[in-house]
Motif scaffolding. Structure first.
Motif, PDB file in Angstrom:
ATOM      1  N   CYS A 166       8.750  -6.128   4.040  1.00  0.00           N
ATOM      2  CA  CYS A 166       8.626  -5.311   5.248  1.00  0.00           C
ATOM      3  C   CYS A 166       7.226  -4.714   5.404  1.00  0.00           C
ATOM      4  N   CYS A 170      14.020  -1.860  11.546  1.00  0.00           N
ATOM      5  CA  CYS A 170      13.005  -2.147  10.533  1.00  0.00           C
ATOM      6  C   CYS A 170      11.646  -2.237  11.236  1.00  0.00           C
ATOM      7  N   CYS A 229      12.400  -0.220   2.404  1.00  0.00           N
ATOM      8  CA  CYS A 229      13.114  -0.926   3.466  1.00  0.00           C
ATOM      9  C   CYS A 229      14.374  -1.612   2.938  1.00  0.00           C
TER      10      CYS A 229
END
Length: 135
Positions: free
Chosen positions: A81, A46, A75
């Motif tokens: 995110c 991520c 995400c």
């Protein structure tokens, strides 16, 4: 003569996410969409998990630029995110200013899993910027 052009291309480190932007980058290769061979990719789960020291280390050790191919709103790890990654980029850009470095050496864009052409456009544009800023 072509080899001289390759040597003049800036080195760019791309942080790419395994579930979203990696497939787009892989597809760019399959579609034979060309971008400079001096682009290197590191896969992360991520983009919000990228550590500031990784970016600074890359820039201090010879990379001309760092590009974060973020998941954006796609995400799988959380809706925040894009906000967290954006904050990270802002913080690092301030740090770069304090160190007397061009903050534009760090770029972020959301790259979806089928965004091969946008990825290539971003990398080409970033390469041009870095080439012109070093003159």
């Amino acid at each position: 003569m072509e080899a001289e052009k390759v040597n003049k291309n800036p080195k760019i480190l791309v942080f790419s996410t395994e579930k979203i932007s990696d497939p787009a980058i892989d597809m760019a290769g399959l579609l034979k969409l060309h971008y400079p061979p001096t682009v290197y990719t590191i896969t992360v789960p991520c983009s919000s998990g990228i550590k500031p020291k990784w970016i600074l280390h890359a820039l201090e050790r010879g990379f001309d630029g760092v590009f974060i191919a973020a998941d954006g709103t796609d995400c799988p790890y959380g809706e925040s995110c894009v906000d967290k990654t954006g904050q990270l980029v802002g913080t690092i850009q301030e740090t770069l200013k304090e160190k007397g470095m061009d903050p534009a050496r760090l770029k972020m864009a959301a790259i979806c899993s089928v965004c091969s052409e946008p990825f290539v456009k971003h990398v080409r544009s970033f390469t041009k910027y870095l080439m012109n800023s070093s003159n």
